[in-house]
Design a protein around this motif. Sequence first.
Motif, PDB file in Angstrom:
ATOM      1  N   SER A 374       0.924  -1.259   0.103  1.00 55.56           N
ATOM      2  CA  SER A 374      -0.053  -0.099   0.131  1.00 55.56           C
ATOM      3  C   SER A 374       0.848   1.175   0.040  1.00 55.56           C
ATOM      4  O   SER A 374       0.459   2.211  -0.089  1.00 55.56           O
ATOM      5  CB  SER A 374      -0.875  -0.049   1.262  1.00 55.56           C
ATOM      6  OG  SER A 374      -0.169   0.028   2.475  1.00 55.56           O
ATOM      7  N   GLY A 375       2.281   1.099   0.238  1.00 52.51           N
ATOM      8  CA  GLY A 375       3.083   2.226   0.256  1.00 52.51           C
ATOM      9  C   GLY A 375       3.237   2.914   1.607  1.00 52.51           C
ATOM     10  O   GLY A 375       4.160   4.035   1.581  1.00 52.51           O
ATOM     11  N   GLU A 376       2.596   2.160   2.469  1.00 57.33           N
ATOM     12  CA  GLU A 376       2.770   2.693   3.948  1.00 57.33           C
ATOM     13  C   GLU A 376       4.219   2.343   4.457  1.00 57.33           C
ATOM     14  O   GLU A 376       4.822   2.971   5.622  1.00 57.33           O
ATOM     15  CB  GLU A 376       1.792   2.298   4.705  1.00 57.33           C
ATOM     16  CG  GLU A 376       0.322   2.733   4.552  1.00 57.33           C
ATOM     17  CD  GLU A 376      -0.855   2.286   5.325  1.00 57.33           C
ATOM     18  OE1 GLU A 376      -0.312   1.417   6.151  1.00 57.33           O
ATOM     19  OE2 GLU A 376      -2.056   2.336   5.000  1.00 57.33           O
ATOM     20  N   ALA A 377       4.877   1.450   3.716  1.00 59.02           N
ATOM     21  CA  ALA A 377       6.156   1.108   4.386  1.00 59.02           C
ATOM     22  C   ALA A 377       7.065   1.161   3.116  1.00 59.02           C
ATOM     23  O   ALA A 377       6.580   0.989   2.058  1.00 59.02           O
ATOM     24  CB  ALA A 377       6.245  -0.543   5.069  1.00 59.02           C
ATOM     25  N   ARG A 378       8.470   1.334   3.724  1.00 62.69           N
ATOM     26  CA  ARG A 378       9.489   1.615   2.438  1.00 62.69           C
ATOM     27  C   ARG A 378      10.146   0.408   2.079  1.00 62.69           C
ATOM     28  O   ARG A 378      10.715   0.318   0.999  1.00 62.69           O
ATOM     29  CB  ARG A 378      10.635   2.467   2.845  1.00 62.69           C
ATOM     30  CG  ARG A 378       9.690   3.903   3.220  1.00 62.69           C
ATOM     31  CD  ARG A 378      10.685   4.872   3.802  1.00 62.69           C
ATOM     32  NE  ARG A 378       9.980   6.227   4.157  1.00 62.69           N
ATOM     33  CZ  ARG A 378      10.579   7.207   4.737  1.00 62.69           C
ATOM     34  NH1 ARG A 378      11.799   7.124   5.283  1.00 62.69           N
ATOM     35  NH2 ARG A 378       9.927   8.326   5.103  1.00 62.69           N
TER      36      ARG A 378
END
Length: 467
Positions: A374-378
């Motif tokens: 989801s793009g919440e973590a890199r």
Amino acid sequence: MSLFHFASSQTISCKLWAAGTNAYSYISPFPQQRRSQDPKFIDVQAKENENVPRLTKLATPNELPLIYPIRYAYDPVPIIPPYLNSSPSITLTANSNDVHSCLRQNSCQLYPKAANLPYRSSLPLIRCNRHWQAVLNESKTVLQLLAHDQSASDVEVGHGITLARLAKKELKPDIEHRIVLATIYMFPAGDEKKIRAIAALMIIYFIFDGQYTYTFNSNYLGLTGRILLDKVEETPDCTLRLFREDFLGLLRSQSSMRINPTPLQSHIDSILAFIHESDYIAGNGGAEMLAALHSAFRCVHPPQKFYSLDEYLSFRRLNVGAAFVIAATKFTIASSIHISTSPHLTRLLTLVSDHLGIVNDIASYEKERRALESGEARDMINIVAVLGELMSLPSSEAAKAAAYAYQLQVEGWIAEEVETLKEKGLLWREEEGWFVEAVLLAATGNVFWSMATVRYGGEGARIGGEQ
């Protein structure tokens, strides 16, 4: 001496490691279908019932009212290859007539297999601290004080997110099923006062563990969206250093130097005073516990890529929090063992440290994978992802099975190491035997908590209906 008595353990064959990229042939991502000899499949309903939790079997009738009722049962490895299903459990039984007084007075034994719970470990001896209400009360007290304390409001973790705001986030309903239960399962020997002190420090650990996503609405910036608070290992060195200096100031016992201390500062001072007093009476685990907490928030940046499992485990040992767990374990039983001068315990404690990280990695994998997608973590710093890449496995299910296979192998090594220590007479003091037992209970408690918490499985793992 009461000690875990290990049956001769059968070491799990790790063909997957020798097989390299062909290891996926041992880790099919699809469950094996077993056909009943009866063509009418009359056992279908019975098989389904085998998976229904029977929570009344989790403890003996006398002790069942003393344990905290679990509400979640998350299975981190729902698809297990047949060769792992057939692996025998390592027998870990303590002499019921010679249970350490701390365990006898403060805990109850749990039987997750009898309760049909997805407890994924070959180490079966698990205990639960009876003082769960004290743990819950202390955890809420610390969070409430953090949430309303001006000094906590001034401690910024990053992106404008403060310590107080993190505390408010954790005060939402079901706090006990997210972060509190770890303390009662991992430290069953603690009396009510000691388990309160550990609970306060554990809350501090959990506040900063993992990632937090917040919705923000800034009229000044004219922006609305989501911001990410980095993991400790992703935080820039300068930001982490400033945070550490600000926050750890709250943990320094200096009430005599404070003018008009806040309720939070006074409460923390009382906890620190109790820890120091306990060490003065017996043991040195309290001081080591505080030292481990002070060093917990150092910045440990991962490499761009891990080229071997050993390389990953070496990195993971730096941020898994094992030093705190071992010190807190010592604190509960008032142990004065000096680990630095006990080289014969080094391999065992290293294996336990690896076990803590592996279990948490497997349990948190799906949560971390969703955050990454989801793009919440890199990035994803997790043994499941590492093995999936190293072994070119075809699916996440196969990678989780590989990680679980290695967890079982580590458990086999733990059993063998304890047997070796006993056979060589290296556990020559009763205190060392109890220390080893308490450390192993912390490891099995971590497995049980990873299953029973909503932190990893979410609402999908909630146990439905009355059992």
